[in-house]
Motif scaffolding. Structure first.
Motif, mmCIF file in Angstrom:
data_model
loop_
_atom_site.group_PDB
_atom_site.id
_atom_site.type_symbol
_atom_site.label_atom_id
_atom_site.label_comp_id
_atom_site.label_asym_id
_atom_site.label_seq_id
_atom_site.Cartn_x
_atom_site.Cartn_y
_atom_site.Cartn_z
ATOM 1 N N THR A 15 58.009 27.684 23.129
ATOM 2 C CA THR A 15 56.619 27.753 23.582
ATOM 3 C C THR A 15 55.678 27.397 22.441
ATOM 4 O OG1 THR A 15 57.254 29.500 25.083
ATOM 5 C CG2 THR A 15 54.903 29.274 24.606
ATOM 6 N N LEU A 66 48.771 33.777 26.192
ATOM 7 C CA LEU A 66 49.798 33.840 27.231
ATOM 8 C C LEU A 66 51.187 34.084 26.665
ATOM 9 C CD1 LEU A 66 48.408 31.086 29.562
ATOM 10 C CD2 LEU A 66 48.564 33.519 30.038
ATOM 11 N N SER A 67 51.350 33.853 25.356
ATOM 12 C CA SER A 67 52.661 34.166 24.785
ATOM 13 C C SER A 67 52.879 35.682 24.805
ATOM 14 C CB SER A 67 52.787 33.624 23.364
ATOM 15 O OG SER A 67 51.986 34.380 22.482
ATOM 16 N N PHE A 103 52.334 37.519 27.418
ATOM 17 C CA PHE A 103 52.639 37.982 28.775
ATOM 18 C C PHE A 103 53.811 38.963 28.712
ATOM 19 C CE2 PHE A 103 54.766 37.786 32.902
ATOM 20 C CZ PHE A 103 53.701 37.960 33.756
ATOM 21 N N SER A 116 43.748 37.367 35.468
ATOM 22 C CA SER A 116 44.029 36.124 34.748
ATOM 23 C C SER A 116 43.821 36.267 33.250
ATOM 24 C CB SER A 116 43.148 34.998 35.291
ATOM 25 O OG SER A 116 43.447 34.773 36.652
ATOM 26 N N LYS A 117 42.929 37.178 32.828
ATOM 27 C CA LYS A 117 42.634 37.301 31.403
ATOM 28 C C LYS A 117 43.485 38.371 30.718
ATOM 29 C CE LYS A 117 39.165 34.519 32.346
ATOM 30 N NZ LYS A 117 39.621 33.148 32.618
ATOM 31 N N ALA A 164 48.115 36.719 33.422
ATOM 32 C CA ALA A 164 48.199 35.258 33.382
ATOM 33 C C ALA A 164 47.525 34.667 34.612
ATOM 34 C CB ALA A 164 49.652 34.812 33.338
ATOM 35 N N PRO A 165 46.804 33.558 34.429
ATOM 36 C CA PRO A 165 46.206 32.880 35.585
ATOM 37 C C PRO A 165 47.257 32.502 36.627
ATOM 38 C CG PRO A 165 45.364 31.952 33.532
ATOM 39 C CD PRO A 165 46.469 32.882 33.163
#
Lengths: 459, 459
Positions: free
Chosen positions: B29, B115-116, B118, B307-308, B311-312
């Motif tokens: 990633t 997002l990493s 998550f 989403s914030k 994740a979106p």
């Protein structure tokens, strides 16, 4: 292969280190669904353990948990049985259907596969792989048309299983068939098409969705060859929703002559054919016919989903639209919600890629065929004056009843007796022969036999 | 607690038996995102293993896998580094943004959390629990308004975190903020409201969605106290989309006086306030202000999402609407797609119930605060003539530039230099001071510092 006749338990579906949890969940589901009725006896733990090739401790512990939850009663030497008063489910369900709240009610209502067969272990494995490999980009905002990996997988799947040969960029991932129909109806509206022809009888869900978005629905009669194209032409409609592979609810297959007529209608009237390919995976006597789509890709909007193979709750379907509809549909999807959630799409791509989806279809096809056979035999035995319509396919039977029977009243009496069954009238626009539509997907042969016998007594 | 400064790796997030896979995925990633640029050296395996408290074999094996994929080059005694030419990602991403395809580009664009981070392991645990407990009913067609368990969990969450006190039956689960806005705009339209006031500047995503469904958007200026209510009144609008907790992109907090004025506007004009509470979880200097919703539940449609924080790609959001809007919104959702997929909803309910979501928010808040501080320091050091606007909150900084700077041209020069940054002009309806909006969520302090230094050189 091991397995148990009891609830059709498939031990291969149990995650290795969570057999107890899995077994408890299966039992809980069966009790909640009514598959295990109040008072029903469960097999002795030793016996069930042997059938499943589990250690006996697993079964004992699963029974103990359910006893603690008040779902099972251990009665010493007399064995263990389901409690008479089952506590309410922990999670509130949809409140749309009063009968849902009565676990003792047997739902012969249509459209559901055997959801207890949802491949939980395979799905989790796929999710795990997806999550460990997902890039930040994949967790961000996705392509409104659907994630690339799924469209690539579906492109192969549709070609193999339905003869729909399109590149990934022509596939639009949708929120089930409903999501596809709602986008289509909205774009139709934007283009001034405010009426749609629809089969009579037809699925009430689809009918209500189109009715929401459009001004008028134009019913077109169906016979043993499928939709009556002459009658369709007479409506003057420029769009029609049809179920060629397995008409709902009559079970008719659109005949070769009608297929040609329908395509000719579209060519001559600049018409749009919306092909709802809703349960085409389940053909029991031969290979399914190819989707209509290939006959006229410029005229046909092909729609399907995985609701009948995996679960409606996934809300994953797809459509392949004529080229001059494609962009407006994708744009409408973008404006609606930016597209479907990415993780389930990636997990499904994985299931297709690894062959797990294909195995699931084969497994369910066998299971559903057995159930269909049981339902057919029970109808012949207990409803001797009734006639079964349609091809050996899908998840439901249409049973036509003698003309004097009032199918709505029959369904009401059946509901009072704990059997929920859909009267054919509920799917009709115009009056016609009475009947009942029996959804056999979720039920064991024994339960189908018992329910249909009870229906026979009610007539 | 262990951890590594290298990529901010958090070993606690690694599933115990899949550390190698996890580590390889993190590195993959980072390379795909550009966090590990071409030629960058990775730490010696012994060192990284010690930092993560993993066995060295795990790191060696992860490096080996990436070397096989052509992403890393092992150079013996000289160590291991990222390959110069990175092969294309295996999965096609959205094709909407040309720069996405260039892994060396650093995206300072806004709206993305890290997002990493998550919580993959926690999400999988929740999914596993959900799948082993889900009844057939839960796998069937769900409540269009959202599954009960999630609405119950959200009811508590919204009360605790935002002061929005509503029972579960008033919460509508949506497909993110976009899903909520699209339903709202459609119902507005059905009711004859075809215009909506919107903040100037404002998020271009929301603006394009409203623009799709409505006839006209009426821009209303924003100052350091938030939206200008006098100007709003002058538009004659009967609905407004606003971001009171953290104006996008100026970062202003709606002042107490303006909050009162805005509510008074709604009362006097029978107006609807659409409150987009998009990133309210991230306030770094004090507790976040309560949502506006509580001030006038009959006038305010409160909208937010995960989403914030997660994740979106999950596409899960919610809205709480005035009572006389509620039923039409739910019905529109039903007609659109029958509601959101059930499994992610149930998993999210589980994350809220177990406290995992709260821990995720706390963890990300710390991480994002550190990044914000780094970005602020870098702006002060490298853009001495610039001015930072807004409160210490959210995932982005608005940096106002000297009047002579053309922000669009600057953004183009930056993109050519491998830094993607949004010019303030892109969010404006009317001309105004130039600026850049810097999204710091996904980037390490070192990368932010480097990128902002480069921006400084470009001005």
């Amino acid at each position: 292969m091991t397995g148990s006749d009891f609830l059709h338990l498939d031990p291969a579906a149990a995650p290795p280190r969570e057999r107890t949890t899995w077994l408890a969940a299966q039992l809980r589901t069966a009790i909640a669904d009514g598959a295990l009725g109040a008072g029903a006896r469960v097999p002795p733990s030793r016996e069930l353990a042997a059938e499943l090739a589990f250690s006996r401790g697993v079964v004992v512990e699963a029974y103990r948990r359910l006893a603690e939850e008040g779902l099972l009663l251990a009665e010493g030497a007399a064995g263990t049985r389901v409690a008479e008063t089952v506590p309410p489910a922990t999670l509130p369900g949809p409140a749309t259907d009063a009968a849902v709240a009565r676990p003792e009610t047997l739902h012969l209502s249509v459209g559901a596969p055997d959801l207890s067969a949802f491949p939980r272990a395979a799905w989790l494995r796929a999710e795990r792989r997806v999550l460990s490999a997902a890039t930040s980009r994949e967790l961000g905002y996705a392509d409104p048309q659907g994630v690339g990996a799924l469209r690539i997988a579906l492109s192969g799947w549709l070609a193999r299983s339905r003869g729909v040969v399109v590149p990934p960029e022509r596939i639009i991932v949708t929120a089930g068939v409903t999501g596809a129909l709602s986008l289509t109806a909205q774009v139709m509206r934007d283009r001034g098409l405010t009426a749609c022809a629809i089969e009579d009888p037809s699925a009430d869900g689809n009918r209500r969705i189109l009715d929401y978005w459009l001004d008028s629905l134009l019913p077109v009669p169906v016979d043993a060859d499928g939709i009556d194209v002459e009658a369709l032409t007479a409506t003057g409609a420029r769009a029609v929703l049809t179920t060629p592979a397995h008409q709902f609810p009559t079970g008719a297959l659109l005949s070769p002559a009608r297929r040609r007529e329908l395509v000719a209608w579209a060519e001559q009237s600049d018409g749009l054919i919306i092909e709802d390919d809703y349960d085409s995976e389940y053909r029991y006597d031969r290979a399914p016919v190819r989707a209509l789509h290939a006959s006229a890709p410029d005229r046909i909007l092909h729609v399907s989903s995985l609701s009948k193979v995996l679960a409606p709750a996934l809300r994953i379907g797809w459509m392949v639209a004529p080229e001059h509809w494609h962009d407006d549909l994708v744009r409408k999807r973008w404006a609606t919600d930016l597209g479907s959630p990415a993780l389930p799409q990636l997990a499904l791509a994985e299931l297709i890629r690894t062959g797990a989806l294909e195995r699931q279809v084969r497994r369910l096809r066998l299971r559903h065929r057995e159930r269909r056979n049981a339902a057919v035999a029970a109808v012949r035995a207990h409803l001797p004056d009734a006639r079964i319509e349609g091809i050996a396919a899908g998840l439901h039977l249409l049973v036509l009843l003698p003309r004097h029977v009032d199918d709505t009243a029959l369904a009401e009496r059946a509901a009072a007796a704990g059997i929920r069954v859909a009267p054919l009238s509920a799917y009709r626009f115009s009056p016609g022969d009475p009947g009942v539509v029996i959804g056999y997907g979720p039920h064991s042969p024994a339960r189908l036999e018992a329910a249909i016998a009870a229906l026979g007594r009610l007539i």
